[in-house]
Design an enzyme around this catalytic site. Structure first.
Site, mmCIF file in Angstrom:
data_model
loop_
_atom_site.group_PDB
_atom_site.id
_atom_site.type_symbol
_atom_site.label_atom_id
_atom_site.label_comp_id
_atom_site.label_asym_id
_atom_site.label_seq_id
_atom_site.Cartn_x
_atom_site.Cartn_y
_atom_site.Cartn_z
ATOM 1 N N LYS A 69 0.838 -1.213 0.000
ATOM 2 C CA LYS A 69 0.000 0.000 0.000
ATOM 3 C C LYS A 69 0.870 1.261 0.000
ATOM 4 C CE LYS A 69 -2.015 -0.981 3.976
ATOM 5 N NZ LYS A 69 -1.371 -2.253 4.350
ATOM 6 N N ARG B 275 0.831 -9.215 13.604
ATOM 7 C CA ARG B 275 0.170 -8.220 12.748
ATOM 8 C C ARG B 275 -0.836 -8.887 11.810
ATOM 9 N NH1 ARG B 275 5.113 -5.542 10.084
ATOM 10 N NH2 ARG B 275 3.741 -4.020 9.119
ATOM 11 N N ARG C 129 12.067 -6.936 4.162
ATOM 12 C CA ARG C 129 11.976 -5.479 3.986
ATOM 13 C C ARG C 129 13.036 -4.756 4.822
ATOM 14 N NH1 ARG C 129 6.252 -2.483 4.516
ATOM 15 N NH2 ARG C 129 6.379 -2.954 6.735
ATOM 16 N N ARG D 122 12.477 -2.716 10.495
ATOM 17 C CA ARG D 122 11.483 -2.258 11.477
ATOM 18 C C ARG D 122 11.297 -3.346 12.538
ATOM 19 N NH1 ARG D 122 6.358 -0.131 8.000
ATOM 20 N NH2 ARG D 122 5.306 -1.143 9.732
ATOM 21 N N ARG E 144 -8.466 0.968 10.250
ATOM 22 C CA ARG E 144 -8.043 -0.416 10.478
ATOM 23 C C ARG E 144 -9.051 -1.150 11.362
ATOM 24 N NH1 ARG E 144 -2.176 0.369 9.663
ATOM 25 N NH2 ARG E 144 -1.023 -1.571 9.885
#
Ligand code: AMP
Length: 208
Positions: A13, A166, A122, A155, A88
């Site tokens: 996103k 998550r 990532r 992260r 969310r």
């Protein structure tokens, strides 16, 4: 153009929003980025949410809604925006509906296996905001941002335990929004498993 980008963490996103904001001349408002900036700047909000972000849980609705209301009231958001990572939860969507009428909700669809592969590889550059992937989009020099020369970091919430949490949080609290926006006739699904250029092309086609 008032848009929401919906989809699990790692669907891309933010990557698509960074490009779409240039095309449509609207700000990219990522609640995750706003929280991370507050943490980096050690503000009262940042101190409150730091441990929550590291675990992958959601920040309480009232805190998040207040932050988004303030951001949407800024001048650059009057003609449109891309909300990335908000809403969310159903209460967040209901609060948003009270202040703004959305044009479109783009739902980026992707399998859990792909999300795990994407997020675990990532790496990000905090200052430049650039996002890399160890395998699919590595920097020219290992561990260093091409643009700013700063060291890349992972992260906390891209570490394995947090990723799984998550995904569970997404399924339980955010996935119900797909039905919510579908019933309102706002939802457009896009296959986010493809390359960035394909997903961007599809997004442009859907938005016109
Ligand atoms: P993201 O960068 O969108 O993956 O968001 C990172 C983290 O910020 C999430 O795992 C949550 O802890 C928090 N967060 C971001 N957006 C929201 C939201 N709309 N509601 C609650 N927490 C959020």
């Amino acid at each position: 153009m008032k848009l929401v980008f919906l989809g699990p963490p790692g669907a891309g996103k933010g990557t698509i929003a960074q490009q779409a904001k240039e095309i449509y001349h609207i700000p990219h408002i990522s609640t995750g980025d706003l929280f991370r900036a507050a943490i980096n700047n050690e503000t009262a909000l940042g101190k409150k949410v730091k441990a929550i972000l590291a675990s992958g849980d959601l920040v309480p609705d009232e805190v998040t809604i207040e932050m988004v209301k303030e951001r949407l009231a800024e001048a650059d958001a009057t003609n449109g925006f891309i909300l990335d990572g908000f809403p969310r939860t159903i209460p967040q969507a209901e609060a948003l509906a009270k202040i703004i009428e959305l044009d479109n909700v783009i739902n980026f669809t992707i399998s859990q296996e792909q999300v795990i592969r994407r997020l675990s590889g990532r790496r990000i550059a905090k200052q430049s905001g650039k996002v890399y992937h160890l395998v699919w989009n590595p920097p020219k020099v290992e561990g260093i941002c091409d643009e700013s020369g700063e060291p890349l970091i992972q992260r906390d919430d891209d570490k394995e335990g947090a990723i799984l949490n998550r995904l569970e949080v997404y399924e339980a609290q955010t996935a119900p929004l797909i039905d919510y926006y579908d019933k309102l006739g706002k939802l457009k699904n896009i296959d986010a498993s493809k390359s960035v250029s394909d997903v961007l092309a599809e997004t442009k086609k859907v938005l016109g």
